[in-house]
Design a protein around this motif. Structure first.
Motif, PDB file in Angstrom:
ATOM      1  N   GLU A   1      -2.912   0.474  -3.958  1.00  0.00           N
ATOM      2  CA  GLU A   1      -2.691  -0.864  -3.410  1.00  0.00           C
ATOM      3  C   GLU A   1      -2.279  -1.790  -4.548  1.00  0.00           C
ATOM      4  O   GLU A   1      -2.829  -1.695  -5.645  1.00  0.00           O
ATOM      5  CB  GLU A   1      -3.997  -1.350  -2.788  1.00  0.00           C
ATOM      6  CG  GLU A   1      -3.981  -2.754  -2.247  1.00  0.00           C
ATOM      7  CD  GLU A   1      -5.330  -3.143  -1.666  1.00  0.00           C
ATOM      8  OE1 GLU A   1      -5.341  -4.027  -0.797  1.00  0.00           O
ATOM      9  OE2 GLU A   1      -6.372  -2.581  -2.071  1.00  0.00           O
TER      10      GLU A   1
ATOM     11  N   VAL B   1       5.887   9.763  -3.247  1.00  0.00           N
ATOM     12  CA  VAL B   1       5.613   8.661  -2.327  1.00  0.00           C
ATOM     13  C   VAL B   1       6.071   9.044  -0.921  1.00  0.00           C
ATOM     14  O   VAL B   1       7.227   9.406  -0.718  1.00  0.00           O
ATOM     15  CB  VAL B   1       6.309   7.363  -2.784  1.00  0.00           C
ATOM     16  CG1 VAL B   1       6.120   6.251  -1.758  1.00  0.00           C
ATOM     17  CG2 VAL B   1       5.786   6.936  -4.155  1.00  0.00           C
TER      18      VAL B   1
ATOM     19  N   GLN C   1      -2.075   9.172  -6.806  1.00  0.00           N
ATOM     20  CA  GLN C   1      -3.178   9.028  -7.751  1.00  0.00           C
ATOM     21  C   GLN C   1      -3.156  10.197  -8.718  1.00  0.00           C
ATOM     22  O   GLN C   1      -2.774  11.313  -8.366  1.00  0.00           O
ATOM     23  CB  GLN C   1      -4.514   8.956  -7.006  1.00  0.00           C
ATOM     24  CG  GLN C   1      -4.673   7.668  -6.217  1.00  0.00           C
ATOM     25  CD  GLN C   1      -6.080   7.473  -5.669  1.00  0.00           C
ATOM     26  OE1 GLN C   1      -7.017   8.150  -6.045  1.00  0.00           O
ATOM     27  NE2 GLN C   1      -6.210   6.525  -4.759  1.00  0.00           N
TER      28      GLN C   1
ATOM     29  N   ASP D   1      -9.043   6.095  -0.111  1.00  0.00           N
ATOM     30  CA  ASP D   1      -8.327   6.996   0.797  1.00  0.00           C
ATOM     31  C   ASP D   1      -7.187   7.756   0.112  1.00  0.00           C
ATOM     32  O   ASP D   1      -6.433   8.475   0.758  1.00  0.00           O
ATOM     33  CB  ASP D   1      -7.814   6.241   2.021  1.00  0.00           C
ATOM     34  CG  ASP D   1      -6.744   5.203   1.686  1.00  0.00           C
ATOM     35  OD1 ASP D   1      -6.360   5.058   0.501  1.00  0.00           O
ATOM     36  OD2 ASP D   1      -6.292   4.513   2.622  1.00  0.00           O
TER      37      ASP D   1
ATOM     38  N   VAL E   1       0.869  -1.173   0.000  1.00  0.00           N
ATOM     39  CA  VAL E   1       0.000   0.000   0.000  1.00  0.00           C
ATOM     40  C   VAL E   1       0.907   1.225   0.000  1.00  0.00           C
ATOM     41  O   VAL E   1       1.734   1.389   0.899  1.00  0.00           O
ATOM     42  CB  VAL E   1      -0.954   0.014   1.212  1.00  0.00           C
ATOM     43  CG1 VAL E   1      -1.770   1.298   1.230  1.00  0.00           C
ATOM     44  CG2 VAL E   1      -1.875  -1.204   1.188  1.00  0.00           C
ATOM     45  N   VAL E   2       0.755   2.057  -1.028  1.00  0.00           N
ATOM     46  CA  VAL E   2       1.611   3.221  -1.225  1.00  0.00           C
ATOM     47  C   VAL E   2       0.788   4.478  -0.973  1.00  0.00           C
ATOM     48  O   VAL E   2      -0.291   4.641  -1.557  1.00  0.00           O
ATOM     49  CB  VAL E   2       2.186   3.243  -2.656  1.00  0.00           C
ATOM     50  CG1 VAL E   2       3.152   4.396  -2.837  1.00  0.00           C
ATOM     51  CG2 VAL E   2       2.863   1.922  -2.985  1.00  0.00           C
ATOM     52  N   SER E   3       1.293   5.348  -0.119  1.00  0.00           N
ATOM     53  CA  SER E   3       0.578   6.585   0.174  1.00  0.00           C
ATOM     54  C   SER E   3       1.422   7.799  -0.184  1.00  0.00           C
ATOM     55  O   SER E   3       2.640   7.705  -0.332  1.00  0.00           O
ATOM     56  CB  SER E   3       0.171   6.634   1.649  1.00  0.00           C
ATOM     57  OG  SER E   3       1.297   6.504   2.477  1.00  0.00           O
TER      58      SER E   3
ATOM     59  N   SER F   1      -4.632   6.334  -1.527  1.00  0.00           N
ATOM     60  CA  SER F   1      -3.447   5.496  -1.685  1.00  0.00           C
ATOM     61  C   SER F   1      -3.607   4.575  -2.892  1.00  0.00           C
ATOM     62  O   SER F   1      -4.658   4.526  -3.524  1.00  0.00           O
ATOM     63  CB  SER F   1      -3.197   4.668  -0.412  1.00  0.00           C
ATOM     64  OG  SER F   1      -4.259   3.757  -0.207  1.00  0.00           O
TER      65      SER F   1
ATOM     66  N   ASN G   1      -6.366   1.936  -7.343  1.00  0.00           N
ATOM     67  CA  ASN G   1      -6.490   3.086  -6.455  1.00  0.00           C
ATOM     68  C   ASN G   1      -7.429   2.720  -5.317  1.00  0.00           C
ATOM     69  O   ASN G   1      -8.372   1.947  -5.504  1.00  0.00           O
ATOM     70  CB  ASN G   1      -7.078   4.287  -7.203  1.00  0.00           C
ATOM     71  CG  ASN G   1      -6.081   4.963  -8.113  1.00  0.00           C
ATOM     72  OD1 ASN G   1      -4.881   4.789  -7.984  1.00  0.00           O
ATOM     73  ND2 ASN G   1      -6.579   5.742  -9.055  1.00  0.00           N
TER      74      ASN G   1
END
Length: 91
Positions: free
Chosen positions: A43, A69, A13, A39, A7-9, A41, A36
């Protein structure tokens, strides 16, 4: 064969993260999917040879040029034998 759930936040997006992820996985012969999340992030799940999966997971820590990132959370999971790589609808 290994599997990693990532999971990349951050600003991930609207920056071609999913499509670039799909291409990067294909270049390394890694199967899985990316989508996407509501929230903000992204996935993804990657399955394949350990070195190849490791390279794709490392790529997620930077992403495409327009991405910013902040964090990439990586969880080891049992492989499911996925084939191909898909961009899934948002979840």
């Amino acid at each position: 064969m290994i599997r990693r759930h990532v999971v990349v936040s951050g600003e991930v997006q609207g920056v071609f993260f999913r499509d670039t992820c799909r291409r990067t996985a294909a270049e390394h012969g890694v199967s899985g999917w990316v989508r996407n999340r509501a929230d903000g992030s992204v996935e993804a799940v990657f399955e394949g040879e350990p070195d190849a999966v490791g390279r794709v997971v490392d790529w997620t820590r930077q992403g495409p040029p327009a991405a910013r990132v902040e964090k990439a959370e990586v969880v080891e999971e049992d492989p499911e034998g996925l084939t191909g790589f898909a961009v899934l609808p948002s979840g």
